[in-house]
Design a protein around this motif. Structure first.
Motif, short mmCIF file in Angstrom:
data_model
loop_
_atom_site.label_atom_id
_atom_site.label_comp_id
_atom_site.label_asym_id
_atom_site.label_seq_id
_atom_site.Cartn_x
_atom_site.Cartn_y
_atom_site.Cartn_z
N HIS A 38 -19.71 22.49 0.34
CA HIS A 38 -19.41 23.60 -0.58
C HIS A 38 -19.14 24.88 0.21
O HIS A 38 -19.34 24.95 1.43
CB HIS A 38 -20.53 23.77 -1.60
CG HIS A 38 -21.86 24.05 -0.97
ND1 HIS A 38 -22.15 25.22 -0.29
CD2 HIS A 38 -23.00 23.31 -0.93
CE1 HIS A 38 -23.38 25.19 0.15
NE2 HIS A 38 -23.94 24.04 -0.23
N GLY A 39 -18.73 25.91 -0.49
CA GLY A 39 -18.21 27.13 0.11
C GLY A 39 -19.12 27.73 1.17
O GLY A 39 -18.71 27.97 2.31
N TYR A 40 -20.36 27.94 0.82
CA TYR A 40 -21.26 28.59 1.77
C TYR A 40 -21.49 27.72 3.00
O TYR A 40 -21.56 28.21 4.13
CB TYR A 40 -22.60 28.92 1.10
CG TYR A 40 -23.48 29.74 1.99
CD1 TYR A 40 -24.64 29.18 2.55
CD2 TYR A 40 -23.16 31.05 2.30
CE1 TYR A 40 -25.45 29.92 3.38
CE2 TYR A 40 -23.96 31.80 3.13
CZ TYR A 40 -25.11 31.24 3.66
OH TYR A 40 -25.88 31.98 4.51
N ARG B 124 -28.70 22.46 -7.78
CA ARG B 124 -27.89 23.51 -8.40
C ARG B 124 -26.44 23.02 -8.44
O ARG B 124 -26.03 22.17 -7.67
CB ARG B 124 -27.96 24.78 -7.57
CG ARG B 124 -29.36 25.34 -7.47
CD ARG B 124 -29.32 26.61 -6.66
NE ARG B 124 -28.43 27.60 -7.27
CZ ARG B 124 -28.82 28.45 -8.22
NH1 ARG B 124 -30.08 28.45 -8.65
NH2 ARG B 124 -27.98 29.33 -8.71
N ARG B 125 -25.67 23.61 -9.35
CA ARG B 125 -24.26 23.21 -9.46
C ARG B 125 -23.46 23.97 -8.42
O ARG B 125 -23.54 25.19 -8.34
CB ARG B 125 -23.74 23.56 -10.85
CG ARG B 125 -23.10 22.39 -11.58
CD ARG B 125 -22.76 22.78 -13.00
NE ARG B 125 -21.70 23.79 -13.03
CZ ARG B 125 -20.41 23.52 -13.26
NH1 ARG B 125 -20.04 22.28 -13.48
NH2 ARG B 125 -19.52 24.47 -13.29
N ALA B 126 -22.70 23.22 -7.62
CA ALA B 126 -21.84 23.88 -6.63
C ALA B 126 -20.53 23.11 -6.53
O ALA B 126 -20.46 21.92 -6.82
CB ALA B 126 -22.53 23.92 -5.27
N LYS B 127 -19.47 23.85 -6.08
CA LYS B 127 -18.16 23.19 -5.96
C LYS B 127 -18.02 22.67 -4.54
O LYS B 127 -18.03 23.44 -3.58
CB LYS B 127 -17.05 24.20 -6.26
CG LYS B 127 -15.70 23.54 -6.46
CD LYS B 127 -14.68 24.51 -7.05
CE LYS B 127 -13.41 23.78 -7.42
NZ LYS B 127 -12.34 24.68 -7.83
N SER C 212 -25.85 20.23 -5.89
CA SER C 212 -26.13 20.44 -4.47
C SER C 212 -27.55 19.99 -4.14
O SER C 212 -28.26 19.46 -4.98
CB SER C 212 -25.94 21.92 -4.13
OG SER C 212 -27.07 22.64 -4.62
N ASN D 266 -30.17 21.64 -3.77
CA ASN D 266 -31.26 22.24 -4.53
C ASN D 266 -31.16 21.95 -6.01
O ASN D 266 -31.68 22.72 -6.83
CB ASN D 266 -31.25 23.77 -4.37
CG ASN D 266 -31.11 24.15 -2.93
OD1 ASN D 266 -30.23 23.66 -2.25
ND2 ASN D 266 -31.98 25.03 -2.47
N TRP E 185 -17.02 19.74 -8.89
CA TRP E 185 -18.35 20.29 -9.09
C TRP E 185 -19.40 19.18 -8.99
O TRP E 185 -19.32 18.15 -9.63
CB TRP E 185 -18.42 20.97 -10.47
CG TRP E 185 -17.68 22.26 -10.47
CD1 TRP E 185 -16.37 22.44 -10.78
CD2 TRP E 185 -18.19 23.54 -10.14
NE1 TRP E 185 -16.02 23.75 -10.67
CE2 TRP E 185 -17.13 24.45 -10.27
CE3 TRP E 185 -19.46 24.01 -9.75
CZ2 TRP E 185 -17.29 25.81 -10.02
CZ3 TRP E 185 -19.59 25.38 -9.50
CH2 TRP E 185 -18.52 26.26 -9.64
N TYR F 187 -15.83 20.72 -1.63
CA TYR F 187 -14.46 20.43 -1.24
C TYR F 187 -14.44 19.26 -0.28
O TYR F 187 -15.33 19.12 0.54
CB TYR F 187 -13.82 21.64 -0.56
CG TYR F 187 -13.64 22.81 -1.48
CD1 TYR F 187 -14.50 23.91 -1.42
CD2 TYR F 187 -12.62 22.82 -2.44
CE1 TYR F 187 -14.34 24.98 -2.27
CE2 TYR F 187 -12.46 23.89 -3.29
CZ TYR F 187 -13.32 24.97 -3.21
OH TYR F 187 -13.17 26.03 -4.06
#
Lengths: 109, 873
Positions: free
Chosen positions: A27-29, A74-77, A70, A72, A67, A79
């Motif tokens: 994901h992005g981060y 949590r919902r994350a996008k 993750s 944790n 989506w 790639y």
């Protein structure tokens, strides 16, 4: 870290993102931190450019986003690299190699 | 493709995409914060740091949103909506702007339509740049033959390498008669059989000419043009193979050319050029040659080669071809419209001026509104708008205005073209003239609509976008308009005035010309006279006696038609030029070339011209009694000033046999035969028809009923004398005069319309600028009045405001007008290009308009109540 760090040029940022995703979907981060890590702190990615790059790479069809949950819960996008993206990465690596060799030659001369 | 779909999804699924983006960016911040918390920061501190590092969630979202083509479209759409709203909020300003633009754009498009046909005229060829015309010239004696001889043509054709083909032709009017309708006159080209091949044109139906068709003794053949097939033969499918008579010679129609293919010169019929003894003379240069350049050869190469070939012929045939060389030129030089090009450019420039003035008006209006919108702009800048986005949005507004102007301009253009069509009347329209708005014209309309929007919108947009956020904080929102803004407005006004004066001067000169033309007395009574032209084909009327006999017979018959007062014949009608005669005047050593008119004995009575001295022709002149002639006053003044012309003798010397001396028996007042500068009367002689019979002549019939009533009867009489003979150009003499004068009056009319529009626009423009300046100085005016200024002082202040641009503009304009007026010299009749009346009139009109433009704001200024003004911000 801050002084030596520079913002990445757009073309190379694309390549770095593709390379990062070649190893595993992220994901992005995660991508941002990985790039910073791999460059040993030389490149600090600007969040704005990063997200714009995501949009661009998605448009080109080199990465695909979905989506997911993750680590944790949590919902994350996330790639991931597509087949075409893998091919593009190879081409860009080759081009970059040629370019940097040429620049090195000029600077040494 | 994917990009397209993605973009569309963004445009229409905006909310969902936005929410996703929001989630993603916030998650990024959360993840960053978590990292920091792992290192021991509190959640609040971590979040704050993460957000700072990100640069602001909204900021990042904006960056992402700005990417992609849909962002541009989205922005544009927003700009359009906003622009439309802004315009709707100021309907008065918008209305004035749109009307001004509509006038300018409409006039420009109409002129473009009229002129574009001529500028792109290709003479019915696919590729006129590869076709050339070859002329024989004699540089040594300064003679241009506008043609070449048949033997020279054959030699050129066989020897040339740079031309892929060479053809020769000759054009004559002929009578076409057959069973389908009354005989008619058509323009016929006698052409070498390879003509169409050289022009690379094929018949629509039937076959092309063959080499066998041009052999002496071959069966006579004929090719007709499409419009002849359509109008005379009603698209008869059996036309090929039909026999018709051309100048009474039966010819078989072998084919029809496609529509609009009328090469070389608006041709109606083509026949093969069969060599006769006369044509085969090497010094008879009556044929026009055209050829096609071989691929890879240029015009200059062809010129060089033909010059060499001509030298060869000059050496070989010294008695006929000595000193003759060949001139090779592009084919377009023989198209009449080619010569009119400078005129069209002038007209185009004139209408361009109108459009520029209109643009200037709107630009000034926008500049004025800029001061009002300063606050809005500075707020937007403070909220983060980039300069580019401001400029873009303002340009969209301008283009919206000009597009609306273009839409109404379309209507004006259609109206203008229809007016022009009506103005031309029944004149035969040249084939390149199209007066309808075709696709090309509409493209042009769209292009200049958008173009003018950008032109007049750019400067105000650039200026306005430069406002700083500080302006919004000021309470009076900007106050006095900046000095630079005023200067720009003044410059624009000055330019408008200059352009306007140039147009007014042009219109004035042309109008005076037209008036002079219409006022100029003809010298004869031209009312109720019917005219028509006949050409007696040599085949049936080989000798002058035949012509005399024909016209004698015809004249008696026409005179007997009920409604006809008298019938006659003349080589030329008034305003119709003359025939040139080499003349010997008894007692004068030099030979002269003098214009002359050959007419029937009753010509002067028919035209109601009375002799100033002596008498006019009578019944016996030319038949019995001594040979006589009559001259006009200009001739008598030129050659026999102070003496009596009666009794003097002249003779025509154009044939080998010495002619007989003619005694002058009368002097008639000058009749206007030619429209030239200063409407000078040329010296003319009048000869009886039996003295100098003419093959081509005008039939005249004075009617005591409206001439239209006798047309059919007269034509029938002609038919009774010769059923194969066509008459053409059937008109009343008055109609003919009107046509001769038409070109100047049309030009004058067009220029006057443009000048009128331009003056209106310039006046309105000046009004706008002054009114705005005055409103900006409202408070100042209030102060002055409170301090004791009189209303006259205030009025003077307003006029003083207007003076600098006005005076500068007029000065520049008058100087430029002197220059541009010289361009018009060719079109002026009886008026010099620095005619003081025209210049004076132009100045007067413009000053009047300027005065009116200032007067209204001045009145308003004078009525300002100081108390109100001082309170007003």
């Amino acid at each position: 870290m801050a002084e030596a760090a520079g913002d990445v040029v757009q073309g190379t940022l694309d390549m770095l993102i593709l390379k990062t995703l070649a190893l595993e979907p992220m994901h992005g981060y995660g991508i941002a931190t990985r790039i910073e890590q791999m460059s040993r702190g030389v490149f600090k990615v600007n969040a704005g450019s990063l997200f714009v790059a995501f949009k661009r790479l998605q448009r080109e069809g080199w990465i695909a986003g979905e989506w997911r949950e993750s680590e944790n819960n949590r919902r994350a996008k996330y790639y991931s690299l597509t087949v075409r993206g893998r091919k593009q990465l190879g081409e860009e690596k080759a081009l970059w190699g040629k370019q940097s060799a040429a620049i090195a030659r000029i600077l040494e001369a | 493709m994917k990009r397209l779909l993605e973009g569309l999804r963004q445009l229409f699924g905006k909310e969902r995409a936005d929410r996703e983006l929001d989630d993603e960016v916030r998650e990024f911040v959360e993840a960053a914060a978590r990292e920091k918390m792992k290192r021991g920061a509190s959640r609040q501190k971590a979040l704050r740091e993460a957000r700072l590092q990100l640069g602001g969630v909204e900021n990042v979202k904006e960056q992402v949103r700005a990417f992609g083509w849909e962002a541009i479209v989205g922005n544009l759409w927003q700009d359009l909506k906003f622009g439309a709203r802004m315009i709707a909020r100021n309907p008065g300003f918008a209305a004035v702007a749109v009307i001004a633009l509509a006038l300018g754009i409409g006039a420009d498009t109409a002129m473009y339509t009229i002129v574009s046909g001529s500028l792109t005229w290709k003479m019915g060829l696919d590729d006129p740049s590869r076709v050339v015309v070859v002329n024989a010239v004699d540089r040594v004696h300064g003679r241009d033959f506008f043609g070449a001889s048949y033997p020279d043509f054959l030699d050129f054709r066989s020897q040339t390498k740079s031309l892929a083909g060479l053809a020769a032709y000759r054009m004559t009017p002929v009578n076409l008669s057959d069973s389908s309708a009354l005989p008619d006159m058509y323009l016929c080209v006698a052409m070498s059989a390879n003509g169409f091949a050289v022009a690379q044109q094929k018949p629509l139906i039937g076959r092309d000419f063959r080499a066998s068709d041009e052999q002496p003794g071959a069966a006579p053949t004929l090719m007709i043009a499409y419009h002849v097939w359509r109008d005379r033969y009603a698209l008869d499918p059996g036309i090929v193979g039909k026999t018709v008579r051309v100048d009474a010679v039966p010819r078989v129609v072998i084919g029809v050319m496609p529509l609009e293919r009328r090469f070389p010169e608006d041709t109606d019929l083509w026949i093969p050029l069969v060599p006769t003894a006369e044509i085969e003379k090497r010094d008879n240069r009556s044929l026009l040659l055209f050829g096609r350049l071989r691929d890879g050869n240029s015009l200059s190469q062809a010129q060089a080669e033909l010059t060499t070939l001509a030298h060869g012929l000059a050496a070989q045939y010294a008695d006929t071809d000595k000193d003759i060389t060949a001139d090779v030129e592009p084919i377009m030089v023989i198209a009449g419209v080619y010569l009119m090009r400078p005129l069209f450019y002038v007209l185009f420039a004139a209408v361009g001026f109108v459009l520029l003035i209109a643009c200037g008006d709107v630009a000034n209006m926008l500049l004025a509104r800029a001061t009002v919108r300063k606050r809005e702009m500075s707020i937007r800048v403070a909220l983060g708008a980039t300069r580019i986005s401001l400029v873009r949005q303002l340009l969209v507004e301008s283009v919206l205005l000009s597009a609306a102007g273009g839409l109404f301009g379309w209507i004006i253009a259609i109206g203008g073209l229809r007016l022009f069509d009506r103005g031309l009347g029944s004149i035969q329209k040249p084939s390149w003239l199209h007066l309808s708005l075709d696709r090309e014209a509409l493209f042009y309309l769209a292009a200049i609509s958008i173009g003018t929007g950008i032109i007049f919108g750019l400067a105000p947009a650039l200026r306005l976008s430069r406002t700083s956020p500080n302006e919004a904080i000021k309470e009076d929102g900007g106050g006095v308009s900046s000095k630079r803004g005023l200067r720009t407005s003044n410059v624009l006004v000055g330019l408008q005035m200059a352009l306007c004066i140039m147009l007014l001067v042009a219109a004035g000169l042309l109008t005076r010309s037209a008036v002079k033309l219409y006022d100029a007395p003809i010298g004869a009574n031209t009312r109720n006279v019917l005219t028509m032209r006949v050409t007696l084909p040599p085949a049936q009327y080989p000798k002058p006696e035949n012509w005399i006999a024909f016209h004698d017979d015809l004249q008696k018959r026409i005179a007997a038609v009920p409604g006809v007062e008298s019938a006659g014949v003349a080589s030329n009608v008034p305003l119709g030029g003359w025939v040139s005669f080499p003349l010997e005047i008894e007692g004068k050593a030099e030979q002269q070339t003098i214009g002359g008119i050959v007419a029937s004995n009753n010509y002067f009575e028919l035209m109601q011209i009375r002799a100033a001295r002596g008498r006019v022709f009578n019944e016996s002149d030319g038949h019995s009694g001594p040979p006589v002639a009559i001259v006009n006053e200009a001739f008598a003044a030129k050659f026999w000033r102070g003496e009596d012309a009666l009794g003097k003798r002249i003779r025509v010397t154009d044939s080998a046999t010495p002619a007989q001396w003619l005694t002058i028996v009368g002097v008639v007042p000058d009749v206007l035969q030619n429209l030239r500068d200063n409407l000078r009367h040329d010296p003319l002689i009048y000869l009886t028809f039996s003295e100098q019979p003419q093959q081509r002549a005008y039939l005249l019939a004075r009617a005591n009923v409206p001439p239209g009533a006798i047309v059919d009867d007269v034509r029938r009489e002609v038919q009774r004398v010769d059923p194969n003979l066509a008459v053409f150009e059937v008109r009343t003499l008055d109609q003919r005069m009107a046509e001769s004068r038409l070109s100047v009056s049309l030009l004058g009319g067009i220029c006057s319309v443009f000048a009128g529009i331009a003056t209106l626009l310039a006046g309105v423009g000046l009004y706008g600028v002054i009114a705005h300046a005055v409103s900006q100085r409202n408070r100042e005016i209030g102060v002055r009045m409170a301090l004791g200024a009189s209303r006259g002082d205030i009025a003077r202040l307003v006029f003083w405001q207007a003076s600098p641009p006005l005076i500068a503009g007029l000065a520049i304009g008058i100087v430029a007008a002197f220059g541009s007026a010289r361009l018009l010299r060719a079109a002026l009749v009886g008026v010099t290009s620095s005619d003081p009346a025209a210049f004076g009139g132009a100045l007067f009109v413009l000053l009047l308009a300027a005065f009116l433009g200032c007067a209204i704001p001045a009145r308003r200024a004078m009525r300002v109540d100081p108390m109100v003004a001082l309170r007003h911000e």
